[in-house]
Write a protein that holds these residues in place. Structure first.
Motif, short mmCIF file in Angstrom:
data_model
loop_
_atom_site.label_atom_id
_atom_site.label_comp_id
_atom_site.label_asym_id
_atom_site.label_seq_id
_atom_site.Cartn_x
_atom_site.Cartn_y
_atom_site.Cartn_z
N ALA A 75 -19.76 79.00 70.82
CA ALA A 75 -19.02 79.17 72.07
C ALA A 75 -19.40 78.17 73.14
CB ALA A 75 -19.21 80.60 72.60
N HIS A 89 -4.34 75.81 75.67
CA HIS A 89 -5.45 76.12 76.59
C HIS A 89 -4.88 76.97 77.73
CE1 HIS A 89 -8.28 75.32 79.97
NE2 HIS A 89 -9.18 75.36 79.00
N GLU A 90 -5.64 77.94 78.19
CA GLU A 90 -5.14 78.91 79.16
C GLU A 90 -4.62 78.28 80.45
OE1 GLU A 90 -8.09 81.59 80.74
OE2 GLU A 90 -9.69 80.14 80.48
N GLY A 108 -12.76 77.46 78.51
CA GLY A 108 -11.73 78.48 78.66
C GLY A 108 -11.24 79.04 77.34
N LYS A 109 -10.12 79.72 77.42
CA LYS A 109 -9.56 80.42 76.27
C LYS A 109 -8.50 79.57 75.57
CE LYS A 109 -10.29 84.91 78.47
NZ LYS A 109 -9.65 86.11 79.04
N TYR A 110 -8.52 79.65 74.21
CA TYR A 110 -7.57 78.92 73.38
C TYR A 110 -6.91 79.88 72.38
CZ TYR A 110 -9.79 74.55 74.94
OH TYR A 110 -10.26 73.51 75.70
N TRP A 111 -5.66 79.57 72.02
CA TRP A 111 -4.94 80.30 70.98
C TRP A 111 -3.79 79.41 70.49
CZ3 TRP A 111 -4.64 81.50 76.19
CH2 TRP A 111 -3.40 81.32 76.79
N ASN A 127 -5.49 85.09 67.55
CA ASN A 127 -6.66 85.56 68.27
C ASN A 127 -7.08 84.50 69.29
OD1 ASN A 127 -7.31 84.09 65.72
ND2 ASN A 127 -9.35 84.08 66.61
N ILE A 128 -7.83 84.91 70.28
CA ILE A 128 -8.29 84.00 71.34
C ILE A 128 -9.72 83.54 71.03
CG2 ILE A 128 -8.97 83.88 73.77
CD1 ILE A 128 -6.62 85.75 74.37
N ASN A 166 -12.86 81.60 72.94
CA ASN A 166 -13.32 81.23 74.28
C ASN A 166 -14.52 80.29 74.16
OD1 ASN A 166 -13.43 81.22 77.05
ND2 ASN A 166 -14.41 83.21 77.25
N ASP A 173 -17.23 77.31 76.26
CA ASP A 173 -17.80 76.87 77.53
C ASP A 173 -18.39 75.49 77.32
OD1 ASP A 173 -18.89 76.88 80.13
OD2 ASP A 173 -19.21 79.04 80.02
N SER A 204 -22.43 83.46 77.47
CA SER A 204 -21.31 83.69 76.55
C SER A 204 -21.39 85.08 75.94
CB SER A 204 -21.29 82.64 75.43
OG SER A 204 -20.99 81.36 75.94
#
Length: 197
Positions: free
Chosen positions: A37, A59-60, A91-94, A104-105, A107, A109, A188
């Motif tokens: 992460a 990317h979010e 950040g969050k990816y999907w 699924n997401i 995340n 850093d 994380s």
């Protein structure tokens, strides 16, 4: 005889529904390599989109990531490699799994600091052993590290590794580490998945 035939028919329907469910889960599965992460700036990572021929990762805040040069087919789908990650890549990816569904997401850093903690980005199954590694950007030698859960000190390690044996839901939560003289990692979340989830 009729009861047996009915049971067989019901069993076939259940198996078919389970199969469809597995396919949906499979088709909407996003993985990351390496499976961690936290990343230092300028590192590379690869997203694997299971079940789709074109890995269009979102990317979010940035939207779709351009993978024209690094998108490649795999035996189970496709992949997208991101080189030279930066802090704003955190950040969050999907990815869009079609039919209004998304995967699924994952995340991550990205830090420009000197310390990261290698913690799985993907959920860990209950009963597995997990190793958290506190890593300094400037040296690969083993070093004394301090580990924290929700900001509370939980362990020291002279090797930089903390092993959690046979994880359970109680181990789920936010983790970070620090190395004296170099600072601390980002925080994380480790996600634990129970059987049947």
């Amino acid at each position: 005889m009729e009861v047996t035939a009915l049971c067989i028919k019901l069993l076939m329907i259940v198996m078919m529904l389970l199969s469809e469910h597995d396919q949906k889960v499979y088709a909407a599965s996003l993985h990351i390599d390496p499976n961690r992460a936290q990343f230092f700036v300028y590192e590379s990572l690869t997203f694997h989109c299971e079940g789709v021929s074109d890995c269009e990762v979102v990317h979010e805040s940035k939207g779709k990531i351009s993978c024209n040069k690094t998108n490649s087919r795999t035996s189970t789908g496709s992949s997208c490699t991101v080189t030279n990650v930066y802090v704003d890549d955190s950040g969050k990816y999907w990815f869009d799994a079609g039919g209004g569904n998304k995967s699924n997401i994952v995340n991550i850093d990205v830090t420009d600091g000197s310390v990261i903690m290698e913690i799985p980005a993907l959920p860990v199954m209950e009963g597995e052993d997990v190793t958290l590694t506190c890593r300094n950007k400037t040296t690969s030698s083993q070093t004394l590290a301090h580990f924290y859960n929700y900001g509370i000190f939980i362990s020291n390690s002279s090797t930089g590794n903390m092993i959690i044996n046979s994880v359970s839901k109680s181990n789920e939560g936010l983790y970070k580490c620090s190395i004296s003289g170099f600072g601390q990692s980002p925080e994380s979340r480790m996600i634990i998945r129970g059987f049947g989830e």
